[in-house]
Each structure stands twice: as C-alpha cells, then as structure tokens.
Motif scaffolding. Structure first.
Motif, PDB file in Angstrom:
ATOM      1  N   ASP A  81      -3.227   4.951  -2.606  1.00 26.45           N
ATOM      2  CA  ASP A  81      -3.696   3.399  -2.613  1.00 26.45           C
ATOM      3  C   ASP A  81      -2.605   2.582  -2.468  1.00 26.45           C
ATOM      4  O   ASP A  81      -3.114   1.358  -2.001  1.00 26.45           O
ATOM      5  CB  ASP A  81      -4.522   3.289  -3.980  1.00 26.45           C
ATOM      6  N   ALA A  82      -1.419   2.796  -2.268  1.00 26.83           N
ATOM      7  CA  ALA A  82      -0.483   1.887  -2.051  1.00 26.83           C
ATOM      8  C   ALA A  82      -0.166   1.405  -0.589  1.00 26.83           C
ATOM      9  O   ALA A  82       0.822   1.960   0.086  1.00 26.83           O
ATOM     10  CB  ALA A  82       0.730   2.469  -2.510  1.00 26.83           C
ATOM     11  N   VAL A  83      -1.301   0.795   0.026  1.00 28.63           N
ATOM     12  CA  VAL A  83      -1.138   0.378   1.364  1.00 28.63           C
ATOM     13  C   VAL A  83       0.198  -0.451   1.749  1.00 28.63           C
ATOM     14  O   VAL A  83       0.280  -0.658   2.989  1.00 28.63           O
ATOM     15  CB  VAL A  83      -2.278  -0.272   1.822  1.00 28.63           C
ATOM     16  N   THR A  84       0.611  -1.345   0.764  1.00 34.51           N
ATOM     17  CA  THR A  84       1.867  -2.328   0.893  1.00 34.51           C
ATOM     18  C   THR A  84       2.964  -1.420   0.683  1.00 34.51           C
ATOM     19  O   THR A  84       3.895  -1.991   0.881  1.00 34.51           O
ATOM     20  CB  THR A  84       1.607  -3.331  -0.034  1.00 34.51           C
ATOM     21  N   SER A  85       3.225  -0.271   0.380  1.00 30.25           N
ATOM     22  CA  SER A  85       4.362   0.418   0.201  1.00 30.25           C
ATOM     23  C   SER A  85       4.727   1.364   1.376  1.00 30.25           C
ATOM     24  O   SER A  85       3.958   1.992   2.010  1.00 30.25           O
ATOM     25  CB  SER A  85       4.318   1.622  -0.921  1.00 30.25           C
ATOM     26  N   PRO A  86       6.236   0.919   1.848  1.00 30.59           N
ATOM     27  CA  PRO A  86       6.520   1.555   3.032  1.00 30.59           C
ATOM     28  C   PRO A  86       7.094   2.868   2.920  1.00 30.59           C
ATOM     29  O   PRO A  86       7.058   3.546   1.542  1.00 30.59           O
ATOM     30  CB  PRO A  86       7.474   0.809   3.650  1.00 30.59           C
ATOM     31  N   GLU A  87       7.204   3.632   3.954  1.00 26.23           N
ATOM     32  CA  GLU A  87       7.984   5.015   3.859  1.00 26.23           C
ATOM     33  C   GLU A  87       7.174   6.005   3.430  1.00 26.23           C
ATOM     34  O   GLU A  87       7.579   7.051   2.699  1.00 26.23           O
ATOM     35  CB  GLU A  87       9.386   4.976   3.377  1.00 26.23           C
ATOM     36  N   ASN A 102      -2.810 -16.452  -3.057  1.00 30.62           N
ATOM     37  CA  ASN A 102      -1.732 -15.669  -2.667  1.00 30.62           C
ATOM     38  C   ASN A 102      -1.509 -16.186  -1.082  1.00 30.62           C
ATOM     39  O   ASN A 102      -2.147 -15.550  -0.390  1.00 30.62           O
ATOM     40  CB  ASN A 102      -1.738 -14.242  -2.876  1.00 30.62           C
ATOM     41  N   ARG A 103      -0.373 -17.045  -1.006  1.00 29.32           N
ATOM     42  CA  ARG A 103      -0.247 -17.447   0.463  1.00 29.32           C
ATOM     43  C   ARG A 103       0.774 -16.791   1.284  1.00 29.32           C
ATOM     44  O   ARG A 103       1.015 -16.805   2.459  1.00 29.32           O
ATOM     45  CB  ARG A 103       0.209 -18.999   0.307  1.00 29.32           C
ATOM     46  N   ARG A 104       1.304 -15.659   0.455  1.00 38.13           N
ATOM     47  CA  ARG A 104       2.245 -14.836   1.207  1.00 38.13           C
ATOM     48  C   ARG A 104       1.864 -13.349   0.783  1.00 38.13           C
ATOM     49  O   ARG A 104       2.299 -12.574   0.010  1.00 38.13           O
ATOM     50  CB  ARG A 104       3.822 -15.047   0.663  1.00 38.13           C
ATOM     51  N   PRO A 105       0.842 -12.898   1.727  1.00 34.56           N
ATOM     52  CA  PRO A 105       0.391 -11.427   1.330  1.00 34.56           C
ATOM     53  C   PRO A 105       1.403 -10.278   1.816  1.00 34.56           C
ATOM     54  O   PRO A 105       2.275 -10.655   2.773  1.00 34.56           O
ATOM     55  CB  PRO A 105      -0.966 -11.221   2.146  1.00 34.56           C
ATOM     56  N   ALA A 106       1.468  -9.394   1.060  1.00 35.44           N
ATOM     57  CA  ALA A 106       2.391  -8.143   1.482  1.00 35.44           C
ATOM     58  C   ALA A 106       1.989  -7.729   2.682  1.00 35.44           C
ATOM     59  O   ALA A 106       0.895  -7.272   3.169  1.00 35.44           O
ATOM     60  CB  ALA A 106       2.542  -7.236   0.166  1.00 35.44           C
ATOM     61  N   THR A 107       3.086  -7.078   3.425  1.00 38.70           N
ATOM     62  CA  THR A 107       2.951  -6.470   4.611  1.00 38.70           C
ATOM     63  C   THR A 107       2.346  -4.879   4.481  1.00 38.70           C
ATOM     64  O   THR A 107       2.937  -4.387   3.519  1.00 38.70           O
ATOM     65  CB  THR A 107       4.140  -6.022   5.377  1.00 38.70           C
ATOM     66  N   ARG A 108       1.402  -4.449   5.050  1.00 40.59           N
ATOM     67  CA  ARG A 108       0.943  -3.253   4.904  1.00 40.59           C
ATOM     68  C   ARG A 108       1.262  -2.255   6.004  1.00 40.59           C
ATOM     69  O   ARG A 108       1.766  -2.531   6.976  1.00 40.59           O
ATOM     70  CB  ARG A 108      -0.812  -3.421   5.302  1.00 40.59           C
ATOM     71  N   HIS A 109       1.565  -1.247   5.364  1.00 41.01           N
ATOM     72  CA  HIS A 109       2.385  -0.059   6.397  1.00 41.01           C
ATOM     73  C   HIS A 109       1.479   1.093   6.446  1.00 41.01           C
ATOM     74  O   HIS A 109       0.527   1.398   5.641  1.00 41.01           O
ATOM     75  CB  HIS A 109       3.688   0.233   5.510  1.00 41.01           C
ATOM     76  N   ASP A 110       1.691   1.718   7.677  1.00 39.99           N
ATOM     77  CA  ASP A 110       0.946   3.008   8.041  1.00 39.99           C
ATOM     78  C   ASP A 110       1.511   4.225   7.399  1.00 39.99           C
ATOM     79  O   ASP A 110       2.609   4.232   7.029  1.00 39.99           O
ATOM     80  CB  ASP A 110       1.026   3.202   9.422  1.00 39.99           C
TER      81      ASP A 110
END
Length: 487
Positions: free
Chosen positions: A120-126, A460-468
C-alpha cells in the motif's frame, strides 16, 4: 587499513577474571557506535531498545518507552530518516567477528532473499514485485515491496543460529545474479582480509536455493576460492559431457553430449557416484551424482552480448532422495548442482548435508520479522529502511556475541535449555541484564520540544510523489515497417 580501523586485534585486553565474550561484545558496541555519524546517540539507543524490549517489536513508537531509550519518539523517526550509518565500516566490523567453526575447517555461507512487503506504500520509490509463497498449493503471489539479499555464515548441527554478514537491497532494474555475485565477492574478500581463510584452506561453500542460476554464479565467481552449490528445478535440462572423439572423425569437436531431463528418469545414465546415509529425521538418504554436467547456454537473456564463444560451465549434478519427511511420507527428489566438476563420495555427502543446513537462515528471517520487528515500520524512504535493516543486523550480531553469557530466563511453561543451546529469543530476553554491565556510550539527551507541525484540519499542499512498481527503464523497441502492395 580499513580492516584495522573496523576491528583491531588488540583493541580491548581482557583483565584478570574478565570474560572474553563480554569484552568482545563491548568492543563491537564501540565499533558500532563509531559507524553512526549523524544522530548517533539516537540510532544506538534505538538498537539497544530493540534488544532489551521484553516482547516483540510491533511498532517503532513503542521503543521510545523502553528505559534504554532516553529520547522521544520524534527523535526516533528523525534518526531513521536523516541519520547516517557508515555501512562499509559496519560490514568490516561484522566480517571481523569470529565465524562458526566446522570440523573440516570449511566455511559455509547461505544466500537468500527476504522481502519487506509494502503493497500500500504508493509514495515509496524503488519497490519491486516480490515473489511470496502462499499456504496452499499454487498460491504464490507477486506483492510490491523491497527485496533484501542477505548473506549468513552457517553453523554445524541442528541450530537456529546464523551469523549475518551482509545485506543488499536490489533495485527494480538490477539483475539478481549480478547483484548477488557482487555481494558474495565482497563478503568473501572481507573474510579473506579478516584472516578467516588462508592459502591452502578448502574452498568456501556458497549455498543458494531455487530461484538462482548456480552455473552463472559459478562463472561470475570463478576467480575466487568458492564452491557454488544450488538447487535446480525439476523442469531443468542439462547436458552430459561429449563422447570421446573417434580416430579420423571429421569436423569440429562436440561441446555437448546427450540431454538429461530431470523430470524424466529414463534419460538419466548410470551415476558416477552413489552414496547412502542413515538419518534420524529422513530415514535412508540416497545421493546419486553425475560428473561434468552443464547447461547449454544461449546468447539471450543474461548471456546476450557475451563476448566470444559462450562458455561450458561444468559441475556435478546430485539427486537426493529420502524415505520420508517430517510432514510428507512421499517426498520428491531434490536436485542440486555444484561447481565441482568431479566431486567424490565425500564431496557429494558434504554438498547435500550443507544444503540442509541452508534452511537455518529461514529461522533467522522469522526471528528478524516476528521478534525484532524488521518489517514492521512503515517507512516511506528506502534509505531509512536500509538504516533500520543495518541496525537489526547489528542487533543480531550482539545477540550472537552474548549467547555465551546470557542467563536462561525462561517462562514457566518452557523447558530449561541445555548449556550453550540458548535460542536467539532467549538470549534477547536476558540481554537487559547484560546491557546494565556494559559501558555507556551515548550522551545525555538535550531538552527540547517538538515543532507545531501542520495545523489540524488544514489541507496538505505538498502531496508526496507516487511511484510505479517494478522496472522503471523502458526497453527501446524498433518498429518494423511493412509496405502494402499497390495496384
């Protein structure tokens, strides 16, 4: 020079009546504290809280309530996100510790991958797709997470102890065989530099489970004093050595002989070596071995772009059959391949017995995840996950050093453990008493208060980036144009 900094031989001289195990533990803790440069006090207290917590580690915030942890929970997360661990120096400190001793003087290393699942960690890269086995048959799944490749030194006998030496997190675009070969190469070089292996000693046995290509690993590690041992799937096809060249035969010499299908017993010729052993858990164990067996390589996949002619990587194929398993009365044969092309009877028995010892690392994975809470934290940054992983490895090293001086604080319904047979969980239960006798290394915490943070109810005005998930590099594809007929 780097090794002398990591673990000097005369770092601590034992005094009169001083236990050498306690001296080694105190020296390793000093080396560990020296490996922590940024947020060193918090990271060191976090590792102590993991070791001294009475029960299982279920969440990071609970560790701030332990007496060994003098700082707040905010500093805990800040240390994992912004701290620094000198991984190279810590690797040298782990390699300098004593290795388990075997009767034949041969070092046995096990390599396997354990997954930190983060579906479920869509904002976690790699993140990569991790292969996970289910409870039922054919219920394996591919779940997003962070895979970690760990190397451990095995111990003789039936035990749940292993000596963790290294951990590497492969990226989504990395080749598993290339990353594993580089990891094993560095571990072996550190073992040689530490003096655990010298010229004239037997080769180091490196054991892999299914999922690896042992022939490719043997080719990548061919310049090191290692013997690769791995398990093969029953769907594999190997080649026998070519027949001897007849006098007057024309043409180029053959490189491959007849096929040997592991799933078809009719294609198996007469074995070169056959051994029989009596075991207490499996009954009669029969091992049949064929020399100079090799796979037929093709210029595709990992071997695409290989300069020159593809090599012939010969080894010994071993088929292990037993009468029964603890929960299976009709076991299937196990196929093993070792890089020794002509293993004798003693070498064949040593290979399959070493492979059975490989499963001790599974107990280590279970202890890391269930007791020490390795995969419990919900960290976003993979660099923070790496810092937490190395703290867990350092905690396991301290338990390994303290198992000779730990007291058996068993629960009322548990049986007394024989001397020298304490499990990692029981050593951890008595580590708090040992911790009180060790010198304090961290400084007193500085008073402070947490920041205001984001006001409650605000957006939250700075949402985290989502990673594939999976590979991020796309392969270049060429489109083939076709000309349609005219007229």
């Amino acid at each position: 020079m780097a090794f002398s900094i990591a673990w000097p031989d005369g770092y601590v001289e034992p005094g009169a009546g001083e236990d050498q195990a306690r001296v080694r533990l105190a020296a390793f803790r000093r080396r560990l504290y020296g490996c922590l440069t940024a947020r060193a006090d918090e990271l060191f207290e976090l590792a102590d809280a993991v070791l001294c917590k009475p029960g299982r580690v279920l969440m990071l915030a609970e560790l701030s309530l332990e007496p060994e942890h003098q700082r707040g929970h905010g500093a805990l997360y800040d240390a994992l996100n912004c701290g620094t661990v000198q991984v190279t120096r810590l690797r040298w400190a782990l390699a300098a510790m004593p290795l388990p001793a075997w009767d034949d003087g041969r070092i046995r290393l096990a390599v396997d991958v354990s997954n930190w699942l983060r579906p479920d960690a869509v904002t976690s890269p790699e993140r990569s797709f991790c292969h996970c086995y289910g409870r039922g048959k054919n219920s394996a799944q591919m779940i997003p997470g962070w895979p970690y490749s760990l190397v451990a030194a095995l111990e003789p006998g039936r035990t749940c102890w292993t000596r963790l030496l290294d951990a590497v997190r492969p990226g989504p675009d990395d080749d598993l065989a290339t990353v594993t070969a580089a990891q094993v190469r560095e571990v072996v070089q550190r073992i040689i530099a530490a003096g655990h292996w010298r010229d004239g000693d037997p080769d180091i046995v490196v054991i892999f489970d299914a999922g690896y290509e042992p022939a490719r690993l043997a080719y990548l590690l061919r310049d090191l004093p290692v013997q690769v041992l791995g398990r093969l799937g029953s769907n594999r096809v190997l080649r026998q050595p070519p027949p001897p060249r007849q006098p007057g035969q024309m043409g180029a010499p053959l490189r491959h002989g007849r096929e040997l299908k592991l799933a078809d017993q009719a294609t198996c010729p007469c074995p070169d070596v056959t051994t029989t052993s009596q075991t207490s858990r499996y009954g009669t164990a029969t091992a049949r071995a064929w020399h100079r067996m090799h796979p037929r390589l093709k210029a595709r996949g990992a071997w695409a772009g290989h300069p020159g002619r593809l090599p012939v990587i010969e080894g010994t194929l071993i088929q292990l059959t037993v009468d029964h398993l603890p929960h299976d009365h009709d076991p299937k044969p196990v196929w093993l391949w070792t890089s020794d092309p002509a293993a004798d009877a003693a070498g064949v028995d040593r290979c399959w017995q070493a492979f059975l010892r490989r499963f001790d690392i599974e107990h280590t994975f279970r202890f890391l995840k269930q007791a020490l809470g390795w995969t419990r934290p919900r960290l976003r940054d993979p660099a923070a996950a790496d810092r937490w992983t190395w703290l867990i490895l350092a905690a396991c090293a301290q338990l390994w050093l303290a198992r000779g001086i730990a007291e058996d604080l068993r629960l009322p319904w548990q049986r007394p453990a024989p001397p020298g047979r304490l499990t990692p969980a029981r050593v951890r239960r008595g580590f708090r008493n040992i911790h009180g006798t060790l010198p304090a290394l961290t400084a007193a915490p500085k008073p402070g208060k947490p920041g205001p943070g984001r006001p409650p109810g605000s957006r939250n005005r700075r949402p985290a980036t989502r990673h594939d998930v999976g590979k991020t590099t796309s392969k270049k594809t060429t489109q083939k144009t076709t000309r349609s007929p005219t007229g």
